[in-house]
Scaffold this active site. Structure first.
Site, short mmCIF file in Angstrom:
data_model
loop_
_atom_site.label_atom_id
_atom_site.label_comp_id
_atom_site.label_asym_id
_atom_site.label_seq_id
_atom_site.Cartn_x
_atom_site.Cartn_y
_atom_site.Cartn_z
N SER A 142 0.67 -1.30 0.15
CA SER A 142 -0.22 0.01 0.08
C SER A 142 0.91 1.19 0.10
CB SER A 142 -1.02 -0.08 1.40
OG SER A 142 -1.55 1.41 1.38
N TYR A 155 -1.57 -0.13 10.07
CA TYR A 155 -1.71 -0.34 8.64
C TYR A 155 -0.50 0.02 7.98
CZ TYR A 155 -3.98 -1.15 4.11
OH TYR A 155 -4.05 -1.35 2.82
#
Length: 243
Positions: A142, A155
């Site tokens: 990501s 995250y």
């Protein structure tokens, strides 16, 4: 003998699109991993079959080492003529919050699924690939793992760890004709981003739009092709120009 591809978290979103794309592009038999949403996973199978491909379900929770290992080992032993040539580690979750408010469980759960899950699944598949002397591993990281995003320390840490994992493993298995790469999507239109303020976030993106799952899947498709045989340990950003 069938050439197979295991995709984790493939019941919806980016994982589903990758599954459909790889079945279409290469005729791979797709192993659709899911944790609990069997109905959505069956929809993915149905779409692949409607396009002339083949797929089957493989249920396990990626964060559970024993469950993951048992499921994959059992499948490999019961399909001795088949080969898992491609692994896409896509399963992931978010539990966003500022660190000062983040609960321990929310940090641990994201790390367990996103990062530990990548280890668990890859560990279960890598010996199979090493014995066959061939493999393509693509990890769906990501933008958060590349540059960090406020409110996503958990995250970002999980995806940053996935990127480091990718670079290290690539060096370990390169001589066995196994490539290990990552893609790092930015803001992609999926269920995971549907509640984000898109109009505001588009202002941060030079291309002034969110990406599509198909654009991520197309990059994954290239990385598993023979055209990418000399690319390993790389991270390809798919984010519309965010730097």
């Amino acid at each position: 003998m069938r050439d197979c591809c295991l995709i984790t978290g493939a019941s919806r979103g980016i994982g589903k699109t990758i599954a459909i794309t790889l079945a279409q592009d290469y005729g791979l038999h797709i192993l659709i991993n899911y944790a609990s949403n069997e109905a959505a996973a069956l929809e993915t199978v149905a779409e692949i079959e409607a396009n002339g491909g083949t797929a089957e379900l493989l249920q396990f929770k990626v964060q559970d080492y024993e469950e993951t290992t048992t499921a994959i080992d059992s499948w490999i032993k019961s399909h001795p003529e088949d080969q898992i040539k491609v692994l896409v580690n896509n399963a992931g979750v978010t539990k966003d919050n500022l660190l000062v408010f983040m609960e321990k469980d929310d940090f641990n759960n994201v790390i367990d699924i996103n990062l530990r899950g990548t280890y668990n699944v890859t560990k279960a598949v890598i010996n199979h690939m090493v014995r066959k002397r061939y493999g393509r591993i693509v990890n769906v990281a990501s933008l958060a793992g590349v540059k960090g995003v406020p409110g996503q320390t958990n995250y970002s840490a999980s995806k940053g760890g996935m990127i480091a994992f990718t670079k290290s493993l690539a060096q370990e298995v390169a001589k066995r004709k196994i490539t290990v790469n990552a893609v790092a999507p930015g803001f992609i239109s999926t269920d995971m981003t549907k509640d984000l303020p898109e109009d505001e976030l588009k202002k941060l993106i030079p291309m002034n739009r969110f990406g599509t799952p198909e654009e991520v899947a197309g990059t994954v498709s290239f990385l598993v092709s023979e055209k990418a045989a000399y690319i390993t340990g790389e991270v390809i950003n798919i984010n519309g120009g965010i730097s």
